[in-house]
Design an enzyme around this catalytic site. Structure first.
Site, PDB file in Angstrom:
ATOM      1  N   GLN A  75      15.788  36.518  18.324  1.00  0.00           N
ATOM      2  CA  GLN A  75      16.318  37.110  19.809  1.00  0.00           C
ATOM      3  C   GLN A  75      16.344  38.845  19.380  1.00  0.00           C
ATOM      4  OE1 GLN A  75      16.840  36.455  22.937  1.00  0.00           O
ATOM      5  NE2 GLN A  75      16.327  34.537  22.774  1.00  0.00           N
ATOM      6  N   SER A  76      15.707  39.353  18.920  1.00  0.00           N
ATOM      7  CA  SER A  76      15.793  40.886  18.577  1.00  0.00           C
ATOM      8  C   SER A  76      15.402  41.619  19.719  1.00  0.00           C
ATOM      9  CB  SER A  76      14.702  41.015  17.336  1.00  0.00           C
ATOM     10  OG  SER A  76      14.751  42.522  17.321  1.00  0.00           O
ATOM     11  N   ASN A  77      16.607  42.535  20.152  1.00  0.00           N
ATOM     12  CA  ASN A  77      16.402  43.566  20.993  1.00  0.00           C
ATOM     13  C   ASN A  77      15.285  44.610  20.638  1.00  0.00           C
ATOM     14  OD1 ASN A  77      18.345  42.334  22.785  1.00  0.00           O
ATOM     15  ND2 ASN A  77      19.665  42.838  21.309  1.00  0.00           N
TER      16      ASN A  77
END
Ligand SMILES: *Cc1c(COP(=O)(O)O)cnc(C)c1O
Length: 336
Positions: A75-77
């Protein structure tokens, strides 16, 4: 600190707003609370990585790169923002995703940032938790070079001296805003992870002699390691822009709000997300700014700040990640 000396592309809508949070201030009964809206930087739902990408992509283009390569958690921004900027500049983009959070939750694995990544056509490679991710992107880079691409490798979170320049620029922007508003900033608080945000702010404020203390609320590592990482990068960033030495005492992190680990939700995070939503209509994220605000709320309740002080919370973005934690957050909202 002469930022125009460095290659840069203009990506952010600046200055991002610096707003009073009257209802949250009243609800907590402590210092006066302000919010710096770097969730509104303007690309693919915004966030702090766009600041770093202004300088990173500036350098990539100056070097003739054709393909951005980076890495992050599922879930890397940072990965989502990098993919969006690559699309905007017509660059190819590959991200290596580390399964750092052990879960089979469909929302986490396919929703939120992953949905955005897929819609942008990002090339994704998967690696198990605990992989040496810098080595992983170096391998990908070597393979792309052999295929005739010119890869530009961006470390996790965009956190090297070039990327941290983005937050040295925010130090200048925030100081200008405060000076124009006649606002005395007594503390700046934000979530710290890969260290680039805090390193850039500390190096920038130090060079500007701003006298604004920065408090990073950790989301992964213990305090000694986090502070060492931030200080090392702040020193490298200051050296990169020709600034003064950064005193070790200028780097302060509080890592008491991580909970069970990176990306694992905590009750304090859920409370912070709901409190900001219900008092100010502002959404935080579950991995970084939610835990950062949980730390700020707890410190206010413990009387850490003096009455009459002005505390600015830097909102670093990441709301898209909320959709990766829908079950946990819906349960928390139902119980609240
Ligand atoms: C990456 C990130 C942070 C942490 O910034 P670092 O520069 O990695 O320390 C904070 N908030 C959000 C929403 C992020 O995506």
């Amino acid at each position: 600190m002469h930022l125009a000396l460095f290659p840069r592309v203009k990506l952010c809508q600046t200055p991002t707003p610096l707003e009073l949070m009257p209802n949250l201030t009243k609800a907590l009964g402590g210092p006066t609370l302000w919010i710096k809206r770097d969730d509104c930087t303007g690309i693919a739902t915004g966030g702090n990585k766009v600041r770093k990408l202004e300088f990173l992509v500036g350098e990539a283009l100056a070097k003739g790169a054709t393909h951005l390569v980076t890495q992050g958690a599922v879930q890397s921004n940072h990965v989502r923002q990098t993919a969006a900027v690559a699309a905007k500049f017509g660059l190819k983009c590959t991200a290596v995703l580390e399964h750092r959070v052990q879960t089979n939750d469909k929302d986490y694995l396919q929703g939120g940032n992953v949905l955005f990544d897929n819609l942008m056509g990002l090339n994704i490679e998967h690696r198990p938790g605990g992989t040496d991710m810098q080595a992983a992107i170096e391998e990908v880079g070597a393979r792309l070079s052999a295929e005739g691409d010119v890869p530009y490798l961006i470390p996790g979170g965009g956190s090297n001296a070039v990327g941290a320049m983005g937050y040295a620029s925010v130090a200048l922007e925030l100081l200008n805003q405060a000076n124009e508003m006649g606002l005395r900033i007594d503390h700046l608080v934000h979530a710290t992870g890969s260290a680039g945000t805090q390193a850039g702010l500390v190096a920038g404020f130090n060079a500007l002699n701003a006298g604004i203390p920065v408090l990073g609320i950790g989301v992964r590592l213990p305090r000694d390691k986090q502070e060492a990482n931030v200080h090392k990068l702040a020193a490298a960033t200051s050296a990169y822009f020709g600034g003064p030495e950064v005193p070790r005492e200028a780097v302060v992190a509080n890592c008491d709000y991580v909970g069970d680990g990176y990306g694992i939700p905590t009750p304090g995070m859920a409370e912070a997300v709901m409190l900001l939503a219900r008092t100010e209509g502002v959404f935080l994220d579950p991995v970084y700014s939610g835990k950062g605000m949980a730390g700020l709320i707890d410190l206010i309740r413990r009387g850490h700040f003096k009455a009459g002080e002005n505390v600015v919370f830097l909102h670093t973005g990441g709301q898209v990640g909320l959709f990766g934690y829908a079950d946990y957050l819906n349960a928390a909202a139902a119980a609240a």
